[in-house]
Design an enzyme around this catalytic site. Structure first.
Site, PDB file in Angstrom:
ATOM      1  N   GLU A 187      38.213  37.840  38.036  1.00 46.28           N
ATOM      2  CA  GLU A 187      38.941  36.575  37.882  1.00 46.28           C
ATOM      3  C   GLU A 187      38.069  35.337  38.111  1.00 46.28           C
ATOM      4  OE1 GLU A 187      42.459  36.875  40.271  1.00 46.28           O
ATOM      5  OE2 GLU A 187      43.346  38.382  38.955  1.00 46.28           O
ATOM      6  N   GLU A 276      43.874  44.559  35.592  1.00 46.34           N
ATOM      7  CA  GLU A 276      44.634  44.328  36.819  1.00 46.34           C
ATOM      8  C   GLU A 276      45.925  43.592  36.533  1.00 46.34           C
ATOM      9  OE1 GLU A 276      42.699  42.475  40.303  1.00 46.34           O
ATOM     10  OE2 GLU A 276      44.635  41.506  40.650  1.00 46.34           O
TER      11      GLU A 276
END
Length: 644
Positions: A187, A276
């Site tokens: 991320e 995810e």
């Protein structure tokens, strides 16, 4: 939506170049979804009651697998039994085939990742790794909007960072785990608590440094599948050449944004993974129904609209995850298992109507000669749905259902005629159908992997093995003792681990394993494993137990094993029982296996031998309830030990 999925305080030698290694292994990435596989037409609602026509001649993406994240440092390691539940594919198991692990910036923490990764790989899962931060020496702070302490990788440290990721790969390989892939950064666009990257920085790293990593490379793992972060990679031929898997997270991403036309245009030969998510939130119990059924629709859209080849949850074990904290499958986990247990690695998604009637979502997959259909009915009423397999006749249908009262429950499959069958989809349910050619199920399971002795005492041996595979699933395993008289069944289990009891101390044995499918077909026998039980300790032993630290809900303990005899003790198993719900999460100096309160500890290499008159020390961290009594007795190699 602004969830915080990874905040640990809450929940949230020179190597060959990578391209040389992959070419030598013949391990180039598989072809991703065919161009145009995810289009607006894929999910258009068709007329109510339209038959689901499954066309094996129109093949979409290959499926890599389904899985989740294990993060021992933040959430505690999975126990031995929980690893079997996650990555085994027997009854009561999730059937996961993908494990995501953490590349810690501190090398001292790398060993935490080994135990679960090694067992997952032994059970047939692929393992990939994602970093949150580079080592501190490689990072600088800068001002990013209102954040005055934002972190980024120093531009003069790109090469060192690539070596850091390669070192982790080598470490895992040296410990028996070949990583399928390594991510550049988790991320990079949601990094208030870790390390920011821009799209230009990702492109530069891929162009100049990713080739030094000796396995496949994943990027960018955007928090919300923000295409502006990955478009520059797809549009840069050099960066794209060093990318193997385009990874994305789907936090708050609308279904309309799941398709990625630019990837379909330029990503041929690359893989597309959803690496995810938790859905729909991390606040509800994973057993809340029908809310948990939303996971099935989310997975459907990810696979059908998005064309993703892998679907990876956040923490495997969590109150909102596929496995509850007690190690049992949750309703969310059961919904995931409707895909994971039956749509196996290498299966291919087939063309089929995605939304044949209101609130019904269907997708189809082929593996070998069998076809799997997953149907999600979000509606409040049961519906009748027709399915037709183009060109298919003479197949049998097996079915499994999860709804408000049933969990992965086997059902009598509907009869088919002329290649079609009609099934009732219960209200607010997910049903998996497996279409097997022929009037019977003729194929036995594959042979189990060679058993491994994980814990051997004077009177017992715990064995584990790699799972068998079978189109209709594996119903059970039989462990047999092999000797001159033939074979004797000594244990039966639905998992890939069993403890054989009633053994004699100081005696040699050989064991092997058979697998059985639901119709009763038996696999070929596995390879045998030789086991010699240790003799009971001569001269006695002692165990000292103490709590060295405690906090709300947890404590740290220490166990000292003393050899009071006159000869060295080489190889040992220590057994004891907790009586107040304590659960060991981490141990050093040995490996703990816990079932309920019963704990069995096998030594690490450096504690395997206890010299005469000497001792070894084990340490562990565990959870506790309102009380924390010490175990009453300890047994070493089948003999009781005195202690304090």
């Amino acid at each position: 939506m602004t969830p915080v999925p990874q905040d640990p305080s809450t929940d949230r030698t020179a190597s060959p170049r990578r391209r040389t290694v992959l070419a030598a292994l013949g391990a180039l990435p598989v072809l991703a979804a065919t161009a145009g596989a995810a289009t607006a037409a894929t999910t258009a609602t068709t007329a109510a009651g339209t038959a689901v026509l499954i066309d094996p001649s129109v093949r979409r993406q290959s499926i890599r697998g389904f899985g989740g994240m294990n993060h021992p440092l933040w959430a505690g390691d999975l126990t031995a039994d929980q690893r079997e539940t996650a990555f085994g594919n027997g009854p009561g198991q999730l059937g996961f085939t993908v494990l995501r692990i953490h590349v810690d910036e501190d090398r001292a923490n790398w060993s935490r990742e080994v135990a679960t990764a090694k067992r997952a790989a032994a059970l047939g899962a692929i393992v990939f790794a994602s970093p949150w931060n580079p080592p501190a020496a490689m990072v600088e702070t800068f001002v990013r909007g209102s954040q005055t302490n934002a972190r980024r990788l120093r531009h003069d440290m790109y090469g060192a960072y690539a070596q850091h990721l390669e070192d982790f790969r080598v470490f895992m390989a040296d410990n028996g785990v070949e990583l399928y892939a390594v991510s550049v950064q988790n991320e990079p666009d949601y990094a208030q608590d870790w390390t920011w990257w821009t799209s230009d920085e990702i492109v530069r790293f891929l162009r100049e440094n990713a080739g030094a990593i000796g396995t496949r490379v994943i990027a960018p793992e955007s928090f919300q599948y923000v295409k502006a972060l990955s478009d520059p990679v797809l549009n840069d031929p050099v960066a794209l050449a060093n990318l193997d898997v385009l990874g994305a997270h789907l936090y708050g991403t609308s279904f309309a944004n799941f398709p990625y036309p630019l990837f379909q245009q330029k990503g041929q030969g690359k893989e597309l993974w959803m690496t995810e998510v938790y859905y729909p939130n991390s606040s509800d119990s994973a057993d809340l129904w029908p809310q948990a059924l939303g996971v099935g629709e989310h997975m459907h859209h990810a696979l059908v609209d998005g064309g993703f080849q892998a679907y990876v949850w956040w923490y495997i074990r969590r109150g909102y995850g596929p496995m509850r904290e007690d190690g049992q499958i949750s309703k969310r986990g059961a919904v995931m298992a409707h895909f994971a247990k039956f749509v196996r690695p290498g299966h291919v998604r087939l063309d089929a109507p995605a939304n044949p009637q209101a609130n019904v979502w269907t997708s189809a997959y082929q593996g070998g000669s069998a076809v799997t259909v997953v149907a999600v009915n979000q509606g409040a009423a049961a519906v009748s749905q027709q399915f037709t397999l183009a060109g298919g006749t003479g197949f049998t249908v097996s079915a499994w259902v999860t709804d408000a009262t049933r969990t992965l429950a086997a059902q009598a499959g509907p009869a088919q005629a002329g290649g079609s069958f009609t099934a009732t989809l219960p209200a607010q349910s997910v049903t998996t159908f497996v279409l097997t050619p022929g009037g019977t199920e003729p194929m036995p399971p594959t042979a189990p992997g060679a058993p491994v002795a994980e814990a051997v005492t004077a009177g017992s041996a715990t064995l584990s093995w790699a799972a068998s595979t079978d189109d209709t699933g594996v119903a059970r395993y039989d462990v047999v003792r092999v000797d001159a008289a033939g074979e004797t069944v000594v244990a039966s289990t639905t998992t890939t681990r069993a403890t054989v009891t009633g053994l004699a101390a100081g005696t040699a044995y050989a064991f092997a394993v058979y697998a059985f499918d639901p119709p009763g077909n038996r696999s070929q026998r596995s390879a045998t494993v030789a086991v010699t039980t240790p003799a009971a300790p001569a001269g006695g032993c002692g165990v000292d137990y103490r709590v060295t630290n405690s906090w709300g809900g947890g404590f740290q303990g220490e166990i000292t094993v003393r050899n009071t005899g006159t000869t060295a003790l080489s190889g040992w198993t220590l057994s004891f029982a907790f009586t107040a719900g304590q659960v060991i999460g981490q141990m050093w100096g040995g490996t703990a296996t816990q079932s309920g309160g019963a704990v069995s500890v096998a030594p690490a290499d450096y504690t395997r031998t206890v010299p005469a008159g000497g001792s070894i020390t084990l340490g562990f961290i565990a959870t506790q309830g309102a009380t924390n009594p010490a175990p009453a007795t300890f047994v070493l190699n089948g003999a009781a030990c005195g202690g304090s």
